[in-house]
Design an enzyme around this catalytic site. Sequence first.
Site, short mmCIF file in Angstrom:
data_model
loop_
_atom_site.label_atom_id
_atom_site.label_comp_id
_atom_site.label_asym_id
_atom_site.label_seq_id
_atom_site.Cartn_x
_atom_site.Cartn_y
_atom_site.Cartn_z
N LYS A 1 0.84 -1.21 0.00
CA LYS A 1 0.00 0.00 0.00
C LYS A 1 0.87 1.26 0.00
CE LYS A 1 -2.09 -0.87 3.93
NZ LYS A 1 -1.28 -2.01 4.39
N ARG B 1 12.89 -1.22 10.15
CA ARG B 1 11.93 -0.70 11.12
C ARG B 1 11.87 -1.65 12.32
NH1 ARG B 1 6.36 0.77 8.07
NH2 ARG B 1 5.57 -0.25 9.94
N ARG C 1 1.37 -8.27 13.94
CA ARG C 1 0.69 -7.26 13.11
C ARG C 1 -0.31 -7.94 12.16
NH1 ARG C 1 5.75 -4.50 10.70
NH2 ARG C 1 4.32 -3.24 9.46
N ARG D 1 12.35 -5.79 4.44
CA ARG D 1 12.28 -4.35 4.11
C ARG D 1 13.40 -3.56 4.78
NH1 ARG D 1 6.66 -1.40 4.87
NH2 ARG D 1 6.85 -2.09 7.03
N ARG E 1 -8.33 1.32 10.22
CA ARG E 1 -7.88 -0.03 10.55
C ARG E 1 -8.87 -0.76 11.45
NH1 ARG E 1 -1.99 1.01 9.67
NH2 ARG E 1 -0.82 -0.89 9.94
P1 AMP Z 1 2.11 1.01 9.24
O1 AMP Z 1 3.23 1.95 8.89
O2 AMP Z 1 0.84 1.35 8.53
O3 AMP Z 1 2.51 -0.43 9.10
O4 AMP Z 1 1.79 1.26 10.80
C1 AMP Z 1 2.77 1.00 11.77
C2 AMP Z 1 2.13 0.97 13.15
O5 AMP Z 1 1.53 2.25 13.44
C3 AMP Z 1 0.98 -0.02 13.30
O6 AMP Z 1 1.44 -1.34 13.61
C4 AMP Z 1 0.21 0.60 14.48
O7 AMP Z 1 0.86 0.39 15.71
C5 AMP Z 1 0.32 2.10 14.16
N1 AMP Z 1 -0.79 2.54 13.28
C6 AMP Z 1 -0.70 3.02 12.02
N2 AMP Z 1 -1.90 3.33 11.53
C7 AMP Z 1 -2.80 3.03 12.52
C8 AMP Z 1 -4.22 3.09 12.61
N3 AMP Z 1 -4.97 3.52 11.59
N4 AMP Z 1 -4.78 2.69 13.77
C9 AMP Z 1 -4.06 2.28 14.83
N5 AMP Z 1 -2.72 2.16 14.79
C10 AMP Z 1 -2.08 2.54 13.65
#
Ligand code: AMP
Length: 218
Positions: free
Chosen positions: A13, A160, A171, A127, A88
């Site tokens: 994404k 990361r 996750r 990654r 989410r």
């Molecule tokens: P991502 O970069 O989208 O993989 O997000 C990394 C982390 O940020 C996730 O595992 C969550 O801990 C937090 N996070 C990102 N977006 C959200 C969301 N919409 N709701 C809750 N936590 C989020």
Amino acid sequence: MKLILLGPPGAGKGTQSVELSKSYGIPHISTGDILRESVKAGLPLGLKAKSYMDKGELVPDEVVIGIVAERLKNPDTKKGFILDGFPRTVKQAVGLDEALAKMLSGIDLVIYFQTSTKVAIERLTGRRVCKNCGFNYHAKNMPPRKEGVCDKCGGPLYQRPDDNEATVLNRLKVYEEQTKPLVDYYMKKGTLKKVSGDLQVGELFKVLSQIFAEAKLA
Ligand code: AMP
């Protein structure tokens, strides 16, 4: 063009969002990026979010809904936007609907990146991200020319903290339990389009461009 990109972590994404944002001239809004920037800057939001992020858990709904509702008020979203990693949960989706309704706006399309678990795990654990410009590499499939150094800007690459295998598995579990119900939520609204997140970057970009053209969004 007002889009939501929905799918598990590792679906691509973020990568597609960067390309789409450049091609269609609309902002890429990633809640993950906003939260990581807040952590880096030592902001109160970052301090609150970090413990959830490190475990691969979701940051509380009210926090992320607030972030997105504020971000959508920025005039750069007038022509459209790409939401990546938000909503989410069903509560976040309802919060988004409410925020957009106040702005007399709505979502045009939700793109669901259906992705196999094996591909997602492989992408996430391999990654590597540039600390300076944020460009993504993959240790095996898309390595930089010089190990540990970004081809684009010379910045250092890092993994990361939530891309280790144990956190990745959590996750994906959180995705199945809390985010996947959104597929049904948007299917019922009639705004969902399914694509394969297993496709290569360029192939998937072509599929997406065709969907937007057919929907007369671009
Ligand atoms: P991502 O970069 O989208 O993989 O997000 C990394 C982390 O940020 C996730 O595992 C969550 O801990 C937090 N996070 C990102 N977006 C959200 C969301 N919409 N709701 C809750 N936590 C989020």
